[in-house]
Design a protein around this motif. Structure first.
Motif, mmCIF file in Angstrom:
data_model
loop_
_atom_site.group_PDB
_atom_site.id
_atom_site.type_symbol
_atom_site.label_atom_id
_atom_site.label_comp_id
_atom_site.label_asym_id
_atom_site.label_seq_id
_atom_site.Cartn_x
_atom_site.Cartn_y
_atom_site.Cartn_z
ATOM 1 N N GLU A 1 0.789 -1.228 0.000
ATOM 2 C CA GLU A 1 0.000 0.000 0.000
ATOM 3 C C GLU A 1 0.823 1.281 0.000
ATOM 4 O OE1 GLU A 1 -3.580 -0.037 2.391
ATOM 5 O OE2 GLU A 1 -3.179 -2.087 3.006
ATOM 6 N N GLY A 2 2.157 1.170 0.048
ATOM 7 C CA GLY A 2 2.984 2.353 -0.083
ATOM 8 C C GLY A 2 3.546 2.900 1.216
ATOM 9 N N PHE A 3 4.361 3.941 1.063
ATOM 10 C CA PHE A 3 5.077 4.522 2.202
ATOM 11 C C PHE A 3 4.136 5.099 3.246
ATOM 12 C CE2 PHE A 3 6.843 8.263 4.290
ATOM 13 C CZ PHE A 3 7.966 7.719 4.894
ATOM 14 N N ARG A 4 3.158 5.874 2.820
ATOM 15 C CA ARG A 4 2.268 6.538 3.778
ATOM 16 C C ARG A 4 1.490 5.524 4.600
ATOM 17 N NH1 ARG A 4 -0.290 11.604 0.271
ATOM 18 N NH2 ARG A 4 1.707 12.679 -0.122
ATOM 19 N N ALA A 5 1.037 4.456 3.948
ATOM 20 C CA ALA A 5 0.298 3.426 4.665
ATOM 21 C C ALA A 5 1.186 2.745 5.702
ATOM 22 C CB ALA A 5 -0.264 2.389 3.688
ATOM 23 N N TYR B 1 0.320 1.215 -6.646
ATOM 24 C CA TYR B 1 -0.079 1.309 -5.255
ATOM 25 C C TYR B 1 -1.567 1.621 -5.189
ATOM 26 C CZ TYR B 1 4.696 1.424 -3.497
ATOM 27 O OH TYR B 1 5.973 1.107 -3.168
ATOM 28 N N LYS B 2 -2.280 0.864 -4.407
ATOM 29 C CA LYS B 2 -3.697 1.136 -4.200
ATOM 30 C C LYS B 2 -4.014 0.834 -2.748
ATOM 31 C CE LYS B 2 -8.333 0.291 -5.966
ATOM 32 N NZ LYS B 2 -9.165 -0.440 -6.935
ATOM 33 N N ARG B 3 -4.236 1.892 -2.002
ATOM 34 C CA ARG B 3 -4.472 1.725 -0.576
ATOM 35 C C ARG B 3 -5.843 1.110 -0.361
ATOM 36 N NH1 ARG B 3 -6.427 5.409 2.971
ATOM 37 N NH2 ARG B 3 -6.193 7.077 1.430
ATOM 38 N N SER B 4 -5.873 -0.067 0.265
ATOM 39 C CA SER B 4 -7.132 -0.766 0.506
ATOM 40 C C SER B 4 -7.639 -0.547 1.918
ATOM 41 C CB SER B 4 -6.950 -2.274 0.251
ATOM 42 O OG SER B 4 -5.950 -2.800 1.101
ATOM 43 N N SER B 5 -6.842 0.105 2.760
ATOM 44 C CA SER B 5 -7.239 0.364 4.142
ATOM 45 C C SER B 5 -7.156 1.862 4.410
ATOM 46 C CB SER B 5 -6.314 -0.371 5.119
ATOM 47 O OG SER B 5 -6.246 -1.748 4.820
#
Length: 213
Positions: free
Chosen positions: A32-36, A106-110
């Motif tokens: 989900e990437g760095f921010r997640a 990246y696709k944030r799922s949460s």
């Protein structure tokens, strides 16, 4: 300065331990990437900070609670269920992108709040986290007679090092993402989920042995 270096050494030991926190950070950062990943880490850091405040301002009272078998058992069972639950969720829910033949974006799922809560709970509902901070306060700070400034320097070294090593894990996990194919990401998710379940079972067994069941 000795207090700071002692704190950094303990922080390095904690930062590079392989445990549920490591797998949670790496999986989230890769998928989900760095921010997640940073949000999971932020929950972990807040949990540690609150533990430090709790043991510093109420070490005798907290130690008395921690040493009770009922506290250890309840927190241990809750922690094991939580870890196993996160592990099962990783195994049973697979992002659609991991089933394609191309590396997904990246696709944030949460949501960020849920990621923050995940990190906070993984670190908090673990009796050995409580034992660690309580023991550290008793065996280092109180035993060596640290005053307020010395204790702040020591714990600042510990927490600061934990923050830096966690950020390093998140950054490195992000860097390797595009070197992995979807099948690799899928196996990483499976390994991470399986590891969390194993940690949950091990935690439960250790707690039951500790309370003499």
């Amino acid at each position: 300065m000795n207090m700071l270096f002692d704190g950094i050494k303990i922080g390095l030991i904690l930062g590079f331990m392989i445990g549920p926190i490591f797998f949670a950070l790496v999986q989230t950062s890769v998928e989900e990437g760095f921010r997640a990943g940073a949000m999971v880490a932020l929950g972990i850091w807040l949990s540690d900070f609150l533990f430090v405040l709790a043991v510093y301002f109420g070490v005798s009272y907290l130690a008395e609670i921690v040493n009770t078998q009922s506290f250890t058992l309840i927190l241990g069972i809750g922690g094991s269920i939580l870890l196993a639950g996160f592990g099962l969720a990783s195994l049973l829910t697979i992002p659609k992108g991991l089933l394609t033949n191309t590396v997904p974006e990246y696709k944030r799922s949460s949501s960020y709040p849920s990621l923050f809560v995940k990190g906070f709970l993984i670190n908090t509902i673990n009796p050995f986290t409580v034992f660690f901070w309580t023991s550290l306060m008793g065996t280092v700070v109180i035993k060596d007679g640290f005053d307020g400034n010395q204790a702040s320097t020591f714990f600042g070294g510990v927490l600061g090092t934990i923050i830096l090593t966690d950020l390093l894990k998140v950054i490195l996990a992000k860097k390797i993402r595009y070197s992995l194919r979807p099948v690799h990401l899928l196996w990483l998710r499976r390994i991470s989920g399986g590891a969390l379940i194993v940690f949950g079972v091990v935690l439960l067994v250790r707690v039951l042995l500790l309370v003499g069941w």
